[in-house]
Design a protein around this motif. Sequence first.
Motif, PDB file in Angstrom:
ATOM      1  N   THR A   1      -4.592  -2.629   5.565  1.00 26.26           N
ATOM      2  CA  THR A   1      -3.398  -2.898   4.871  1.00 26.26           C
ATOM      3  C   THR A   1      -2.851  -1.663   4.027  1.00 26.26           C
ATOM      4  OG1 THR A   1      -3.869  -5.203   4.570  1.00 26.26           O
ATOM      5  CG2 THR A   1      -2.259  -4.389   3.173  1.00 26.26           C
ATOM      6  N   LEU A   2      -1.756  -1.284   4.265  1.00 29.76           N
ATOM      7  CA  LEU A   2      -1.320  -0.184   3.573  1.00 29.76           C
ATOM      8  C   LEU A   2      -0.872  -0.688   2.128  1.00 29.76           C
ATOM      9  CD1 LEU A   2      -0.379   2.981   3.490  1.00 29.76           C
ATOM     10  CD2 LEU A   2       1.931   1.966   4.425  1.00 29.76           C
ATOM     11  N   LEU A   3      -1.395   0.221   1.160  1.00 32.62           N
ATOM     12  CA  LEU A   3      -0.723   0.057  -0.170  1.00 32.62           C
ATOM     13  C   LEU A   3      -0.279   1.332  -0.786  1.00 32.62           C
ATOM     14  CD1 LEU A   3      -4.119  -1.644  -1.723  1.00 32.62           C
ATOM     15  CD2 LEU A   3      -2.041  -2.546  -0.756  1.00 32.62           C
ATOM     16  N   GLU A   4       1.251   1.175  -0.756  1.00 35.13           N
ATOM     17  CA  GLU A   4       1.906   2.482  -1.283  1.00 35.13           C
ATOM     18  C   GLU A   4       1.731   2.516  -2.531  1.00 35.13           C
ATOM     19  OE1 GLU A   4       5.037   3.350   2.234  1.00 35.13           O
ATOM     20  OE2 GLU A   4       5.402   1.753   1.107  1.00 35.13           O
TER      21      GLU A   4
ATOM     22  N   THR B   1      -2.423   5.061  -0.420  1.00 30.76           N
ATOM     23  CA  THR B   1      -1.917   6.478  -0.488  1.00 30.76           C
ATOM     24  C   THR B   1      -0.349   6.668  -0.935  1.00 30.76           C
ATOM     25  OG1 THR B   1      -1.680   8.487   1.054  1.00 30.76           O
ATOM     26  CG2 THR B   1      -0.933   6.223   1.932  1.00 30.76           C
ATOM     27  N   GLY B   2       0.310   7.676  -1.068  1.00 33.05           N
ATOM     28  CA  GLY B   2       1.422   7.836  -1.494  1.00 33.05           C
ATOM     29  C   GLY B   2       2.460   7.258  -0.727  1.00 33.05           C
ATOM     30  N   ARG B   3       3.608   6.859  -1.316  1.00 33.23           N
ATOM     31  CA  ARG B   3       4.627   6.299  -0.352  1.00 33.23           C
ATOM     32  C   ARG B   3       4.999   7.012   0.776  1.00 33.23           C
ATOM     33  NH1 ARG B   3      10.414   5.995  -0.212  1.00 33.23           N
ATOM     34  NH2 ARG B   3      10.409   7.800  -1.821  1.00 33.23           N
ATOM     35  N   ASP B   4       5.126   6.317   1.970  1.00 34.94           N
ATOM     36  CA  ASP B   4       5.500   6.765   3.109  1.00 34.94           C
ATOM     37  C   ASP B   4       6.731   7.070   3.626  1.00 34.94           C
ATOM     38  OD1 ASP B   4       5.604   7.535   5.992  1.00 34.94           O
ATOM     39  OD2 ASP B   4       5.132   5.828   6.788  1.00 34.94           O
TER      40      ASP B   4
ATOM     41  N   ALA C   1       7.924   6.578   7.353  1.00 37.32           N
ATOM     42  CA  ALA C   1       7.977   5.352   8.277  1.00 37.32           C
ATOM     43  C   ALA C   1       6.962   5.793   9.430  1.00 37.32           C
ATOM     44  CB  ALA C   1       9.162   4.730   8.739  1.00 37.32           C
ATOM     45  N   TYR C   2       6.158   6.764   9.392  1.00 36.92           N
ATOM     46  CA  TYR C   2       5.396   7.060  10.557  1.00 36.92           C
ATOM     47  C   TYR C   2       3.837   6.412  10.565  1.00 36.92           C
ATOM     48  CZ  TYR C   2       1.976  10.238   8.399  1.00 36.92           C
ATOM     49  OH  TYR C   2       0.894  10.680   7.354  1.00 36.92           O
ATOM     50  N   LEU C   3       3.568   5.922   9.248  1.00 39.54           N
ATOM     51  CA  LEU C   3       2.208   5.603   8.963  1.00 39.54           C
ATOM     52  C   LEU C   3       1.829   4.078   9.716  1.00 39.54           C
ATOM     53  CD1 LEU C   3       1.097   6.587   5.061  1.00 39.54           C
ATOM     54  CD2 LEU C   3       0.026   7.141   7.590  1.00 39.54           C
ATOM     55  N   GLN C   4       2.769   3.242   9.617  1.00 41.20           N
ATOM     56  CA  GLN C   4       2.502   1.755   9.977  1.00 41.20           C
ATOM     57  C   GLN C   4       2.120   1.761  11.570  1.00 41.20           C
ATOM     58  OE1 GLN C   4       2.260  -0.542   7.587  1.00 41.20           O
ATOM     59  NE2 GLN C   4       1.455  -1.642   9.603  1.00 41.20           N
ATOM     60  N   PRO C   5       2.667   2.473  12.339  1.00 45.64           N
ATOM     61  CA  PRO C   5       2.448   2.432  13.817  1.00 45.64           C
ATOM     62  C   PRO C   5       1.224   2.751  14.209  1.00 45.64           C
ATOM     63  CG  PRO C   5       4.546   3.266  13.654  1.00 45.64           C
ATOM     64  CD  PRO C   5       4.148   3.188  12.284  1.00 45.64           C
ATOM     65  N   LEU C   6       0.601   3.675  13.320  1.00 51.78           N
ATOM     66  CA  LEU C   6      -0.559   4.100  13.351  1.00 51.78           C
ATOM     67  C   LEU C   6      -1.784   3.163  12.946  1.00 51.78           C
ATOM     68  CD1 LEU C   6      -0.698   7.976  12.189  1.00 51.78           C
ATOM     69  CD2 LEU C   6      -0.191   7.011  14.669  1.00 51.78           C
ATOM     70  N   LEU C   7      -1.485   2.699  11.763  1.00 51.25           N
ATOM     71  CA  LEU C   7      -2.104   1.476  11.234  1.00 51.25           C
ATOM     72  C   LEU C   7      -2.196   0.047  12.461  1.00 51.25           C
ATOM     73  CD1 LEU C   7      -1.114   1.469   7.500  1.00 51.25           C
ATOM     74  CD2 LEU C   7      -3.024   2.755   8.633  1.00 51.25           C
TER      75      LEU C   7
ATOM     76  N   GLU D   1      -5.401  12.731  18.315  1.00 53.52           N
ATOM     77  CA  GLU D   1      -4.073  12.245  18.609  1.00 53.52           C
ATOM     78  C   GLU D   1      -3.699  11.878  17.513  1.00 53.52           C
ATOM     79  OE1 GLU D   1      -2.780  12.812  21.582  1.00 53.52           O
ATOM     80  OE2 GLU D   1      -4.515  13.902  21.859  1.00 53.52           O
ATOM     81  N   ASN D   2      -4.168  11.228  16.609  1.00 59.56           N
ATOM     82  CA  ASN D   2      -3.564  10.789  15.424  1.00 59.56           C
ATOM     83  C   ASN D   2      -2.830  11.846  14.511  1.00 59.56           C
ATOM     84  OD1 ASN D   2      -3.490   8.154  15.936  1.00 59.56           O
ATOM     85  ND2 ASN D   2      -5.126   7.653  14.673  1.00 59.56           N
ATOM     86  N   GLU D   3      -3.668  13.032  14.718  1.00 57.29           N
ATOM     87  CA  GLU D   3      -3.316  14.120  13.922  1.00 57.29           C
ATOM     88  C   GLU D   3      -1.931  14.877  14.726  1.00 57.29           C
ATOM     89  OE1 GLU D   3      -4.503  16.211  11.081  1.00 57.29           O
ATOM     90  OE2 GLU D   3      -5.118  14.147  10.745  1.00 57.29           O
ATOM     91  N   ARG D   4      -1.887  14.611  15.912  1.00 61.80           N
ATOM     92  CA  ARG D   4      -0.761  15.216  16.618  1.00 61.80           C
ATOM     93  C   ARG D   4       0.442  14.238  16.298  1.00 61.80           C
ATOM     94  NH1 ARG D   4      -0.130  17.885  21.374  1.00 61.80           N
ATOM     95  NH2 ARG D   4      -2.344  18.002  21.495  1.00 61.80           N
ATOM     96  N   ARG D   5       0.343  12.951  15.893  1.00 59.09           N
ATOM     97  CA  ARG D   5       1.424  12.125  15.533  1.00 59.09           C
ATOM     98  C   ARG D   5       1.593  12.339  13.932  1.00 59.09           C
ATOM     99  NH1 ARG D   5      -1.755   8.252  18.478  1.00 59.09           N
ATOM    100  NH2 ARG D   5      -0.772   7.720  20.442  1.00 59.09           N
ATOM    101  N   VAL D   6       0.828  13.013  13.354  1.00 58.96           N
ATOM    102  CA  VAL D   6       1.047  13.122  12.021  1.00 58.96           C
ATOM    103  C   VAL D   6       2.036  14.224  11.882  1.00 58.96           C
ATOM    104  CG1 VAL D   6       0.138  14.637   9.910  1.00 58.96           C
ATOM    105  CG2 VAL D   6      -1.149  12.515  10.877  1.00 58.96           C
ATOM    106  N   LEU D   7       2.130  15.293  12.829  1.00 57.00           N
ATOM    107  CA  LEU D   7       3.033  16.344  13.150  1.00 57.00           C
ATOM    108  C   LEU D   7       4.039  15.846  13.646  1.00 57.00           C
ATOM    109  CD1 LEU D   7       3.814  19.314  12.799  1.00 57.00           C
ATOM    110  CD2 LEU D   7       2.627  19.820  14.885  1.00 57.00           C
TER     111      LEU D   7
END
Length: 415
Positions: A65-68, A40-43, A46-52, A324-330
Amino acid sequence: MLRSLPIVLAVFLTAACAATGDEGGGDTGTGGTGPITFATGRDTTAYLQPLLDRWNQAHPAEKVTLLELPEAADEQRAQMAANLQARSNRYDVLGLDVVWTAEFAENGWIIPLERGFFPLDRLLPPVVDTAVYKNKLWAVPYTSNAGLLYYRTDLIKKPPRTWADLRQQALAVTKKHDIEGYAGQFLAYEGLTVNFSEAVQSAGGQILSPDGTEVTLDPAKATIALDFLLQGLREGWIPKESLSYKEEESRLAFQEGRLAFARNWPHAYGPATAKLGKKFAVTRLPGLDGPGSSTLGGVNLAVSAYSEHQRTAQEFIRYFTGLENERRVLTDGSFPPVWTELYDDPDLIKRFPYLPVLKESILAAKPRPVSANYNQISLVIASTVAKALSPPYHEAADDVATSMKSELQEIIRTQ
């Protein structure tokens, strides 16, 4: 725990596996489990990694594994397309710009998904539509987006509803204060396609038919849209430096106090608050005769047709797009979620005051032209509009609109 799925889901995955042989274009089935990658596009937040990390802790044998990829959508698409054309299994889950659904599905790069596996009825309807192509679900909405008009409340008493209002207020504020008027994303890239599409929609027109098989661009409407932008540049309330603006440049210009009005996505709200405090607000984009229509943006998650672990990929998407993850997205990423109920949550509205306006904008928004050849269509629109907006403005807007329609028709005829 997501690994303990009901038997019915296993049945669904088997059926999906059979479906992919004819429609997905890949060599692998959907039953594979194991480690996966998320491209996905560059984070930038820095919110993505905790969800992963939460997924990985619960699924040690199916870690993600996140591939930015690059931040710019054009560059993301180019890297994904090169990977998929090579039939590489490097990418499992793909974070797709909502406008790529048709192209990726038509090329057999992603697999169709079972609607019943995901809570689509609880998501914003226009957002779900972006994941559907030829009556099949090819992805799951992850974030949404709609353009908003940012304006300085310390300089503007009442937000503009029409282009005429915007022009009048921008001219007045630039004369009275040391500040520029209005800017969007006017560099010759995907952002200009978005801005022009919004202008056409806000003038009552559209570029393609809903199924993408016919060019429905009315040159008269397109001329009105172009004239709105050209008038601003000629009169100076749209600064000429905005012809080099992408999202970041326009965001910085507004939050640094150099613009009274700016068209941007909701992600610019947080940084603007940090810089301007309560000296700004957002409203719907203005249009020709009233509130305009934004382009529908966002990211959908799809499964690569060449992934060897497609079952894990689909389970991950279901987890990642959960409530719940969608809440964190916001709350953690400041990106618009796709669950309808989050826009009506009083606590979230208190923290993100723009949510009611954003919900209105999303529900009134329209997708960019739906076509398997969208990339070519976007290139034609952006390059044609950029040429028209560049000084000394020799080409008449109606000639530009007629030429654009002819080029788009040629693309549609060859698809």
